[in-house]
Design an enzyme around this catalytic site. Structure first.
Site, mmCIF file in Angstrom:
data_model
loop_
_atom_site.group_PDB
_atom_site.id
_atom_site.type_symbol
_atom_site.label_atom_id
_atom_site.label_comp_id
_atom_site.label_asym_id
_atom_site.label_seq_id
_atom_site.Cartn_x
_atom_site.Cartn_y
_atom_site.Cartn_z
ATOM 1 N N TRP A 113 -0.196 -1.552 0.197
ATOM 2 C CA TRP A 113 -0.427 -0.114 0.318
ATOM 3 C C TRP A 113 1.274 1.597 -0.121
ATOM 4 C CZ3 TRP A 113 -0.238 -3.881 3.065
ATOM 5 C CH2 TRP A 113 -0.246 -4.029 4.763
ATOM 6 N N ARG A 114 2.201 1.166 -0.453
ATOM 7 C CA ARG A 114 2.690 2.180 -0.162
ATOM 8 C C ARG A 114 3.345 2.827 -1.289
ATOM 9 N NH1 ARG A 114 6.368 1.497 5.603
ATOM 10 N NH2 ARG A 114 4.816 1.993 6.958
ATOM 11 N N GLU A 125 -5.501 0.609 5.333
ATOM 12 C CA GLU A 125 -6.115 1.138 6.984
ATOM 13 C C GLU A 125 -6.793 0.437 7.836
ATOM 14 O OE1 GLU A 125 -4.138 3.016 8.525
ATOM 15 O OE2 GLU A 125 -2.947 3.616 7.181
ATOM 16 N N CYS A 147 10.423 0.689 18.428
ATOM 17 C CA CYS A 147 10.099 1.794 19.859
ATOM 18 C C CYS A 147 9.113 0.228 20.099
ATOM 19 C CB CYS A 147 9.806 2.795 19.617
ATOM 20 S SG CYS A 147 9.370 3.074 21.479
ATOM 21 N N CYS A 172 17.705 3.616 17.588
ATOM 22 C CA CYS A 172 16.645 4.925 17.454
ATOM 23 C C CYS A 172 16.727 5.656 16.392
ATOM 24 C CB CYS A 172 15.331 5.254 18.974
ATOM 25 S SG CYS A 172 14.653 5.947 18.569
ATOM 26 N N GLN A 225 -5.940 -2.619 14.346
ATOM 27 C CA GLN A 225 -5.576 -4.136 14.980
ATOM 28 C C GLN A 225 -5.331 -6.176 14.314
ATOM 29 O OE1 GLN A 225 -7.023 -4.090 19.124
ATOM 30 N NE2 GLN A 225 -6.267 -2.371 17.771
ATOM 31 N N CYS A 265 14.175 11.359 23.914
ATOM 32 C CA CYS A 265 12.994 10.647 24.100
ATOM 33 C C CYS A 265 13.799 10.635 26.576
ATOM 34 C CB CYS A 265 13.241 8.930 23.690
ATOM 35 S SG CYS A 265 12.406 7.760 24.960
ATOM 36 N N ASP A 308 -2.952 6.077 16.926
ATOM 37 C CA ASP A 308 -3.161 4.299 16.931
ATOM 38 C C ASP A 308 -2.500 3.747 18.223
ATOM 39 O OD1 ASP A 308 -0.328 4.923 16.260
ATOM 40 O OD2 ASP A 308 -0.752 2.106 14.687
ATOM 41 N N GLY A 360 -11.150 -11.634 10.449
ATOM 42 C CA GLY A 360 -11.598 -11.115 11.638
ATOM 43 C C GLY A 360 -12.412 -10.210 11.308
ATOM 44 N N TYR A 361 -12.293 -9.819 12.441
ATOM 45 C CA TYR A 361 -13.652 -8.219 12.547
ATOM 46 C C TYR A 361 -14.131 -8.134 10.804
ATOM 47 C CZ TYR A 361 -11.576 -6.768 17.258
ATOM 48 O OH TYR A 361 -10.730 -7.212 18.654
ATOM 49 N N TYR A 403 -8.417 7.533 14.115
ATOM 50 C CA TYR A 403 -7.734 7.175 13.358
ATOM 51 C C TYR A 403 -7.892 7.228 12.235
ATOM 52 C CZ TYR A 403 -3.979 4.265 11.636
ATOM 53 O OH TYR A 403 -2.901 3.981 10.414
#
Length: 363
Positions: free
Chosen positions: A33-34, A46, A201, A211, A51, A217, A147, A90-91, A129
DNA sequence: TATTCGTGGGA
DNA sequence: TTCCCAAGAAT
């Protein structure tokens, strides 16, 4: 002063934006999707990613956009085909809400995905979101897309100890992101935060030494990155005893049933099944009674050939699965069909009932 | 606000 | 094994 302003006070916003965005430009994963910024494909991705892990989504996304490459193609598709493409992800309300929203875009917006927060957030299945994600990634609009990754990353960077499981906390992070999001490249800013959460992270044992924004941070500075974020625990799923049957007629056809259009696994197909109470009697007797009351069929139940456990987020099914046969006729309808074994693959089943079929073939 | 909505992977 | 979770939204 607002809490969000106080938190961001003394935070080097411009340097942080630069470090995050240049890292994302350099290190971002190549994902289907990029490949472009087609708002429809950004939208589909998205919804699927809600989830759900990236590695799980990739094959589903590729197949989905192959079947339904445009707003118009999805708007005109049969719902059963859409659910079949979603089978196992799912969902499932996501799939039906997505198609309903795509129809809305097709009819009310001429097939062009709208580009304002007001219009996008009205679409079914598109919450705070996803609104921000589509706007920033597809249209370059500086809206927050908060998110779980963003809350985890920012709670560490800014040393925020609010419980991220509370709905109210997401609003705090939205306020914060509004204050620090890059107006020049909101897409890479939002995606950079999520990518950082997914690859560096991480929830457990974050790779702080790798990082790109370590010097920003506060949790790392204080050595408390492993204690953040604060997230209260969810209650465990509740067990339900079920009995199901693979019921065949003289022609070897199998009886299947379409679930209601609301609630759990809405509009998916399943083998006849019922919740049982083993303190009242045997599951076999209760299953036979259910087949009479709901199907008006006097089935003969043979042996139980499997026990299947299926864990959902909020409940656990323990399914005793029987083999059965019917002598009398059953009238078919939109929600009740007799199908040959080979035709079953054309219907969308939840994983629990896919497993019933697998056990049936192996018996 | 808290609960309901799936699934498969990883610690 | 058991637990937690993963780019949330609807109710």
């Amino acid at each position: 002063m607002k809490q969000s302003e106080n938190i961001v006070n003394d935070f080097n916003i411009e340097q942080f934006q630069h470090d995050l965005i240049t890292w994302f430009e350099r290190e971002q994963r190549i994902l289907p999707w990029r490949q472009d910024q087609d708002p429809y494909k950004v939208w589909v991705s998205e919804i699927m990613l809600q989830q759900t892990r990236v590695d799980t989504v990739i094959p589903y996304f590729n197949r989905f956009v192959e079947h339904f490459p445009t707003v118009e193609s999805l708007a005109h598709a049969e719902e059963d085909k859409v659910l079949k493409a979603w089978e196992g992800l799912g969902y499932y309300s996501r799939a039906r809400n997505l198609q309903a929203a795509v129809k809305e875009v097709h009819e009310q917006y001429g097939g062009k995905v709208p580009n304002t927060p007001e219009e996008i957030s009205k679409l079914k299945g598109v919450g705070p979101y996803t609104t921000g994600a589509i706007l920033s990634i597809a249209y370059g609009v500086p809206e927050p897309a908060v998110d779980g990754n963003v809350m985890r990353v920012m709670s560490r960077i800014l040393s925020i100890w609010d419980d991220i499981a509370k709905p109210k906390t997401r609003k705090l992070f939205e306020e914060i992101i509004r204050l620090i999001i890059s107006k020049d490249n909101p897409s890479y800013f939002n995606q950079g935060l999520m990518e950082l959460g997914a690859t560096v992270c991480t929830p457990t044992s974050p790779s702080c030494l790798l990082c790109p924004v370590r010097e920003h941070c506060r949790a790392f500075e204080q050595g408390v990155q492993a204690e953040l974020p604060i997230k209260s625990k969810k209650k465990p799923p509740k067990p339900k005893q079920m009995a199901a049957v693979v019921l065949t007629n003289e022609k070897g056809e199998v009886l299947i049933h379409k679930r209601p259009n609301k609630g759990l696994l809405a509009n998916l197909w399943e083998f006849p099944n019922v919740e049982v109470d083993l303190s009242i009697g045997s599951d076999k007797d209760q299953l036979k009674a259910f087949l009479w009351t709901d199907y008006r069929t006097n089935a003969t139940l043979h042996q139980q050939f499997a026990t299947i456990q299926h864990v959902f987020s909020h409940l656990v099914w323990n399914i005793a699965v029987y083999e059965g046969s019917i002598a009398d006729d059953i009238s078919e309808s939109d929600t009740r069909k007799l199908v040959s074994i080979d035709e079953l693959e054309n219907y969308a089943f939840p994983v629990s009932h896919q497993n019933i079929l697998k056990e049936y073939r192996l018996r």
